[in-house]
Design a protein around this motif. Structure first.
Motif, PDB file in Angstrom:
ATOM      1  N   ARG A  90      -3.259 -19.146  14.703  1.00  0.00           N
ATOM      2  CA  ARG A  90      -3.446 -17.780  14.199  1.00  0.00           C
ATOM      3  C   ARG A  90      -3.387 -16.783  15.358  1.00  0.00           C
ATOM      4  O   ARG A  90      -2.778 -15.721  15.252  1.00  0.00           O
ATOM      5  N   TYR A  91      -4.013 -17.121  16.477  1.00  0.00           N
ATOM      6  CA  TYR A  91      -3.980 -16.252  17.654  1.00  0.00           C
ATOM      7  C   TYR A  91      -2.543 -16.075  18.154  1.00  0.00           C
ATOM      8  O   TYR A  91      -2.114 -14.960  18.450  1.00  0.00           O
ATOM      9  N   GLU A  93       0.181 -16.386  16.368  1.00  0.00           N
ATOM     10  CA  GLU A  93       0.875 -15.559  15.370  1.00  0.00           C
ATOM     11  C   GLU A  93       0.574 -14.078  15.579  1.00  0.00           C
ATOM     12  O   GLU A  93       1.468 -13.237  15.476  1.00  0.00           O
ATOM     13  N   LEU A  94      -0.686 -13.761  15.880  1.00  0.00           N
ATOM     14  CA  LEU A  94      -1.070 -12.369  16.123  1.00  0.00           C
ATOM     15  C   LEU A  94      -0.397 -11.828  17.381  1.00  0.00           C
ATOM     16  O   LEU A  94       0.096 -10.690  17.384  1.00  0.00           O
ATOM     17  N   LYS A  97       3.213 -11.230  16.529  1.00  0.00           N
ATOM     18  CA  LYS A  97       3.372 -10.045  15.685  1.00  0.00           C
ATOM     19  C   LYS A  97       3.225  -8.768  16.511  1.00  0.00           C
ATOM     20  O   LYS A  97       3.990  -7.820  16.346  1.00  0.00           O
ATOM     21  N   TYR A  98       2.267  -8.754  17.434  1.00  0.00           N
ATOM     22  CA  TYR A  98       2.033  -7.559  18.248  1.00  0.00           C
ATOM     23  C   TYR A  98       3.137  -7.367  19.289  1.00  0.00           C
ATOM     24  O   TYR A  98       3.674  -6.271  19.445  1.00  0.00           O
ATOM     25  N   LEU A 121     -10.143 -11.444  16.587  1.00  0.00           N
ATOM     26  CA  LEU A 121     -10.091 -12.705  15.842  1.00  0.00           C
ATOM     27  C   LEU A 121     -11.414 -13.475  15.944  1.00  0.00           C
ATOM     28  O   LEU A 121     -11.936 -13.952  14.940  1.00  0.00           O
ATOM     29  N   THR A 130      -9.955 -13.252   9.332  1.00  0.00           N
ATOM     30  CA  THR A 130      -8.856 -14.180   9.065  1.00  0.00           C
ATOM     31  C   THR A 130      -7.574 -13.450   8.683  1.00  0.00           C
ATOM     32  O   THR A 130      -6.502 -14.025   8.764  1.00  0.00           O
ATOM     33  N   SER A 131      -7.685 -12.206   8.284  1.00  0.00           N
ATOM     34  CA  SER A 131      -6.513 -11.456   7.842  1.00  0.00           C
ATOM     35  C   SER A 131      -5.718 -10.925   9.028  1.00  0.00           C
ATOM     36  O   SER A 131      -6.213 -10.098   9.791  1.00  0.00           O
ATOM     37  N   LYS A 132      -4.478 -11.403   9.161  1.00  0.00           N
ATOM     38  CA  LYS A 132      -3.607 -10.904  10.230  1.00  0.00           C
ATOM     39  C   LYS A 132      -3.369  -9.410  10.069  1.00  0.00           C
ATOM     40  O   LYS A 132      -3.353  -8.670  11.046  1.00  0.00           O
ATOM     41  N   LYS A 133      -3.214  -8.994   8.821  1.00  0.00           N
ATOM     42  CA  LYS A 133      -2.955  -7.583   8.534  1.00  0.00           C
ATOM     43  C   LYS A 133      -4.104  -6.697   9.020  1.00  0.00           C
ATOM     44  O   LYS A 133      -3.876  -5.663   9.644  1.00  0.00           O
ATOM     45  N   ILE A 136      -4.105  -6.621  12.942  1.00  0.00           N
ATOM     46  CA  ILE A 136      -3.017  -5.777  13.454  1.00  0.00           C
ATOM     47  C   ILE A 136      -3.334  -4.302  13.196  1.00  0.00           C
ATOM     48  O   ILE A 136      -3.085  -3.446  14.050  1.00  0.00           O
TER      49      ILE A 136
END
Length: 161
Positions: A90-91, A93-94, A97-98, A121, A130-133, A136
């Motif tokens: 998840r980290y 992925e964040l 995304k950034y 996170l 837990t929400s990536k949205k 971000i």
């Protein structure tokens, strides 16, 4: 008594350079260096087909390599390795995304953002969001605030404000 799930997190390169470290448990500076050095050399000496979990002192260590960076987290002996692997993922992925496909240079030159994303996170070694949205969104708001502060500073320096 509640305890932290993640004791510490390390990011390091294939060359063994520590790029980011976050400690959720109190250690002396000497102990942090020793632990980091031992784990980095142990993980780098492992073959790529080996399991991503290992036992180290009183911890289980979960790690995963993404491109040229290793992401490593130490957890308690009763904690779940697969959840930890998911937190690491998840980290990443964040960060992707950034930064738009994160690389080692992004972490080196924007380490404060990498820490900020990790802090959104995880708090105190436990998953906070837990929400990536949502994460971000918080990071984007922080970026906008920093940009605004920089503009005000420039205007003041130019005697326009």
């Amino acid at each position: 008594v509640s305890r932290k799930m993640i004791q510490f997190m390390l990011l390091f390169s294939r060359q063994g350079k520590l790029r980011l470290q976050k400690w959720y448990t109190a250690y002396s500076q000497k102990e942090k260096k020793k632990t980091s050095r031992e784990l980095v050399s142990t993980i780098l000496s492992r073959r790529s087909k080996m399991c991503n979990f290992l036992e180290y002192r009183d911890y289980k260590v979960v790690y995963k390599r993404y491109a040229s960076l290793y992401f490593c987290a130490a957890i308690g002996p009763d904690d779940n390795e697969l959840i930890t692997l998911e937190i690491i993922h998840r980290y990443v992925e964040l960060l992707d995304k950034y930064f738009g496909s994160v690389c080692e240079l992004d972490v080196i030159f924007n380490f404060e953002k990498a820490y900020y994303i990790l802090d959104e996170l995880l708090v105190g070694g436990e998953i906070q969001e837990t929400s990536k949205k949502n994460i971000i969104r918080a990071i984007t708001a922080q970026d906008m605030l920093q940009e605004k502060e920089q503009q005000i500073k420039l205007l003041k320096e130019s005697n326009l404000l």
